[in-house]
Write an enzyme that holds these catalytic residues in place. Structure first.
Site, mmCIF file in Angstrom:
data_model
loop_
_atom_site.group_PDB
_atom_site.id
_atom_site.type_symbol
_atom_site.label_atom_id
_atom_site.label_comp_id
_atom_site.label_asym_id
_atom_site.label_seq_id
_atom_site.Cartn_x
_atom_site.Cartn_y
_atom_site.Cartn_z
ATOM 1 N N GLY A 107 0.817 -1.213 0.000
ATOM 2 C CA GLY A 107 0.000 0.000 0.000
ATOM 3 C C GLY A 107 0.843 1.252 0.000
ATOM 4 O O GLY A 107 1.179 1.782 1.067
ATOM 5 N N LEU A 108 1.200 1.731 -1.169
ATOM 6 C CA LEU A 108 2.070 2.904 -1.289
ATOM 7 C C LEU A 108 1.279 4.198 -1.474
ATOM 8 O O LEU A 108 1.538 4.977 -2.387
ATOM 9 C CB LEU A 108 3.057 2.710 -2.439
ATOM 10 C CG LEU A 108 4.213 1.748 -2.170
ATOM 11 C CD1 LEU A 108 5.029 1.526 -3.435
ATOM 12 C CD2 LEU A 108 5.104 2.264 -1.042
ATOM 13 N N ALA A 109 0.302 4.411 -0.586
ATOM 14 C CA ALA A 109 -0.329 5.725 -0.515
ATOM 15 C C ALA A 109 0.534 6.601 0.396
ATOM 16 O O ALA A 109 1.658 6.237 0.727
ATOM 17 C CB ALA A 109 -1.756 5.602 -0.010
ATOM 18 N N GLY A 150 1.788 4.862 3.758
ATOM 19 C CA GLY A 150 2.653 3.724 3.486
ATOM 20 C C GLY A 150 3.997 4.138 2.933
ATOM 21 O O GLY A 150 5.053 3.651 3.355
ATOM 22 N N ALA A 154 -9.470 0.659 5.549
ATOM 23 C CA ALA A 154 -10.111 -0.268 6.482
ATOM 24 C C ALA A 154 -11.318 -0.946 5.837
ATOM 25 O O ALA A 154 -11.909 -0.440 4.890
ATOM 26 C CB ALA A 154 -10.538 0.478 7.744
ATOM 27 N N SER A 173 -0.290 6.803 14.298
ATOM 28 C CA SER A 173 -0.780 8.177 14.314
ATOM 29 C C SER A 173 0.352 9.159 14.080
ATOM 30 O O SER A 173 1.481 8.935 14.502
ATOM 31 C CB SER A 173 -1.455 8.499 15.646
ATOM 32 O OG SER A 173 -1.905 9.843 15.660
ATOM 33 N N GLY A 174 0.022 10.254 13.438
ATOM 34 C CA GLY A 174 0.981 11.317 13.211
ATOM 35 C C GLY A 174 0.869 11.933 11.843
ATOM 36 O O GLY A 174 1.581 12.883 11.513
ATOM 37 N N LYS A 223 -5.955 3.103 19.419
ATOM 38 C CA LYS A 223 -5.861 4.107 18.353
ATOM 39 C C LYS A 223 -7.225 4.751 18.094
ATOM 40 O O LYS A 223 -7.325 5.955 17.844
ATOM 41 C CB LYS A 223 -5.338 3.453 17.071
ATOM 42 C CG LYS A 223 -5.324 4.369 15.825
ATOM 43 C CD LYS A 223 -4.531 5.652 16.045
ATOM 44 C CE LYS A 223 -4.171 6.387 14.773
ATOM 45 N NZ LYS A 223 -5.244 6.724 13.883
ATOM 46 N N HIS A 262 -7.785 7.229 20.764
ATOM 47 C CA HIS A 262 -6.934 8.371 20.414
ATOM 48 C C HIS A 262 -7.647 9.273 19.413
ATOM 49 O O HIS A 262 -7.692 10.493 19.572
ATOM 50 C CB HIS A 262 -5.609 7.863 19.829
ATOM 51 C CG HIS A 262 -4.829 8.890 19.060
ATOM 52 N ND1 HIS A 262 -5.174 9.294 17.783
ATOM 53 C CD2 HIS A 262 -3.719 9.603 19.372
ATOM 54 C CE1 HIS A 262 -4.335 10.205 17.358
ATOM 55 N NE2 HIS A 262 -3.436 10.408 18.302
ATOM 56 N N ASN A 263 -8.213 8.679 18.375
ATOM 57 C CA ASN A 263 -8.890 9.476 17.356
ATOM 58 C C ASN A 263 -10.129 10.165 17.909
ATOM 59 O O ASN A 263 -10.446 11.297 17.526
ATOM 60 C CB ASN A 263 -9.268 8.597 16.164
ATOM 61 C CG ASN A 263 -8.078 8.286 15.279
ATOM 62 O OD1 ASN A 263 -6.940 8.320 15.713
ATOM 63 N ND2 ASN A 263 -8.328 7.959 14.026
ATOM 64 N N GLU A 273 -8.962 13.052 19.711
ATOM 65 C CA GLU A 273 -8.559 14.024 18.688
ATOM 66 C C GLU A 273 -9.771 14.821 18.190
ATOM 67 O O GLU A 273 -9.700 16.047 18.054
ATOM 68 C CB GLU A 273 -7.905 13.271 17.534
ATOM 69 C CG GLU A 273 -7.467 14.114 16.362
ATOM 70 C CD GLU A 273 -6.955 13.232 15.222
ATOM 71 O OE1 GLU A 273 -7.417 13.424 14.080
ATOM 72 O OE2 GLU A 273 -6.110 12.356 15.475
ATOM 73 N N TYR A 274 -10.898 14.136 17.942
ATOM 74 C CA TYR A 274 -12.132 14.836 17.558
ATOM 75 C C TYR A 274 -12.484 15.874 18.617
ATOM 76 O O TYR A 274 -12.843 17.017 18.298
ATOM 77 C CB TYR A 274 -13.296 13.841 17.455
ATOM 78 C CG TYR A 274 -13.495 13.151 16.139
ATOM 79 C CD1 TYR A 274 -12.483 12.418 15.532
ATOM 80 C CD2 TYR A 274 -14.733 13.185 15.505
ATOM 81 C CE1 TYR A 274 -12.701 11.748 14.336
ATOM 82 C CE2 TYR A 274 -14.956 12.529 14.302
ATOM 83 C CZ TYR A 274 -13.931 11.808 13.723
ATOM 84 O OH TYR A 274 -14.154 11.155 12.543
ATOM 85 N N HIS A 317 -40.334 -1.293 35.927
ATOM 86 C CA HIS A 317 -38.915 -1.637 35.782
ATOM 87 C C HIS A 317 -38.189 -1.755 37.123
ATOM 88 O O HIS A 317 -37.005 -2.088 37.138
ATOM 89 C CB HIS A 317 -38.220 -0.591 34.906
ATOM 90 C CG HIS A 317 -38.651 -0.639 33.482
ATOM 91 N ND1 HIS A 317 -38.376 -1.701 32.657
ATOM 92 C CD2 HIS A 317 -39.341 0.250 32.722
ATOM 93 C CE1 HIS A 317 -38.859 -1.462 31.449
ATOM 94 N NE2 HIS A 317 -39.464 -0.288 31.467
#
Length: 490
Positions: free
Chosen positions: A12-14, A17, A79, A131-132, A190, A193-194, A197-198, A459
């Site tokens: 995966g060379l995006a 990657g 994903a 991440s980063g 992770k 973490h995200n 981040e939001y 209840h």
């Protein structure tokens, strides 16, 4: 067949990657590279990878054959189904003991499923959060691996070499990467973490809005203010880049760039997954939830424009004491940030208990100290809190953070009050204050709520004058019977 020469392979060379393998190569590792579109491999080897220790794979079979045993292959693909597709394609060329790593933003239950399925074939699977962004991938990201623990000794020298480095509490240099735990725990950490981040991003946006509308500040003035914030308790990557963004001028119009960007925010799903996990575990992750819904509300641009012409609100009056207001906004952001991390760590504790994982909370804070998007000096204090008390139930009750919240709350409350009086929406700052006040309240009005549930649905309820775990029902109208609903919580 040629002798394998690569220490690790990457599929995966995006953007992420490509930068990760450049990082690996710069630390002395020979890397095999493969991409479904093989022209990307050719272009990479002729471009950024030219003259460096890379081995290109024209086919998956050639790619796998070029990697030393036990093979270590990292996938950096989208994903979901694409990950399963790559696993299905590469698995026939792997042998028992080989290691597959998913470095994307994968939903953590998928990682557990894949790990168990591949273990049956003798293949070791690791789900690793990275991440980063592109800069972090190239210069040193935060890496959060979890899955088959037997793979960690093989991966540790590579991952810890390429990860960001920070000073630990004892003064030593530490890599922002360590083993998280079994199954999908790496991807879960992770994901949290995200989610945080939001929350951090939305807190900053609300503060920007307050300074703009109630203090009348220009983007340049706000840039200077955020630069000052970054020298104090809010010292962090996101505050730093906010100062840079606010100072940036659009070369086409000459206006501040922030003023020409449409106010609609996108999202890729990790925030939603975090909120879903919180509801599954019964954890009040209110700040992240509001941050996710704020993005949803921002996307309803046309509806908001139409509503602005119909729905009434108060006129905005700028504050009289600008300096005091700026100080209050700083404290409101700081206190809300503490709440956000407290909620995030509570979610990690709940999921760890449900999944029978053991998570090192102090170690996670260290992994987040550098390389990642939420990196900040503040995380060192979180590590200290959990190092002192690994069983800490909520970060807010740690003596240091309880004291910081006490010092910050006057400004926090003033900010929420003046925003409400002026009709300015503060979904994350106000919800964090509500959570703080709710958490510190010994007796909430849920007694009435439980009475309502018993009234219409039988209840049941517990009583203050009886031991916990005993449930009672009242025939409130005189017309009901004694039959009750099962007592359970979701």
């Amino acid at each position: 067949m040629a002798t394998p020469t690569a220490d690790i392979g990457l599929i995966g060379l995006a953007v992420m990657g490509e930068n990760l393998v450049l990082n690996m190569e710069s630390h002395g590792f020979t890397c095999a590279v493969y991409n479904r579109d093989t022209t990307k491999v050719d272009n990479f080897l002729k471009g950024r990878g030219a003259g460096k220790k890379f081995v290109g794979g024209a086919t998956l079979q050639d790619f796998v054959a070029s990697i030393k045993r036990p093979r270590k292959i990292m996938m950096m693909v989208k994903a979901g189904k694409p990950v399963d597709d790559v696993i299905e394609s590469v698995s026939p060329f792997l042998e028992a003991g080989d290691i597959l790593i998913d470095g994307g933003n994968t939903h953590f239950p998928d990682t557990g499923r894949r790990m168990h399925a591949l273990a049956a074939k003798g293949i070791r699977f690791v789900g690793s959060g990275v991440s980063g962004g592109e800069e972090g991938a190239l210069k040193g990201p935060s890496i959060m691996p979890g899955g088959d623990a037997s793979a960690w000794p093989e991966l540790k020298p590579i991952f810890q070499a390429i990860a960001a480095k920070v000073k630990d509490t004892d003064g030593s240099q530490a890599a922002c990467c360590d083993w998280v735990g079994p199954e999908g725990s790496g991807h879960f950490v992770k994901m949290v973490h995200n989610g945080i981040e939001y929350g951090d991003m939305q807190l900053i946006c609300e503060s920007y809005n307050l300074l703009k509308d109630l203090a009348g500040m220009s983007p340049k003035e706000m840039s200077d203010t955020f630069s000052k914030f970054n020298k104090g308790v809010l010292d962090s990557y996101l505050i730093e880049i906010t100062a840079d963004i606010l100072a940036f001028v659009d070369p086409d119009t000459g206006k501040p760039m922030v003023d020409v960007i449409l106010d609609t925010a996108g999202q890729k799903g990790t925030g939603k997954w975090t909120v879903d996990s919180a509801t599954d575990n019964g954890v009040p992750l209110t700040l992240v939830a509001e941050a996710v819904f704020s993005r949803c509300l921002s996307a309803q641009k046309d509806e908001r424009v139409a509503a602005s012409k119909v729905l009434a609100g108060p006129a905005v009056t700028q504050v009289a004491d600008k300096a005091q207001f700026i100080a209050d906004v700083e404290m409101a952001m700081y206190a809300s940030k503490i709440v956000s991390y407290a909620q995030g760590y509570a979610l990690m504790a709940a999921q760890a208990k449900a999944s029978n994982w053991t998570l090192n909370n102090g170690g996670i804070a260290l992994m987040w100290r550098g390389g990642c998007i939420i990196r900040s000096a503040f995380l060192g204090k979180i590590k200290e809190a959990f190092d002192k008390n690994p069983a800490l139930v909520n970060l807010m009750v740690d003596p240091y953070f309880a004291g910081e919240l006490g010092k910050a709350q006057s400004g926090w409350r003033r900010v929420v009050g003046v925003a409400a009086a002026n009709g300015i929406s503060l979904p994350t700052i106000s919800s964090s204050l509500a959570y703080y006040d709710g958490y510190r309240t010994a007796r909430l009005p849920a007694n009435l709520l439980q009475a309502q549930r018993d009234f219409f649905g039988a209840h049941t309820y517990e009583r203050l004058d009886k031991p916990r775990g005993q449930f009672f029902h009242t025939n409130w109208t005189g017309r009901g019977g004694n039959t009750t609903s099962n007592a359970y919580n979701v």
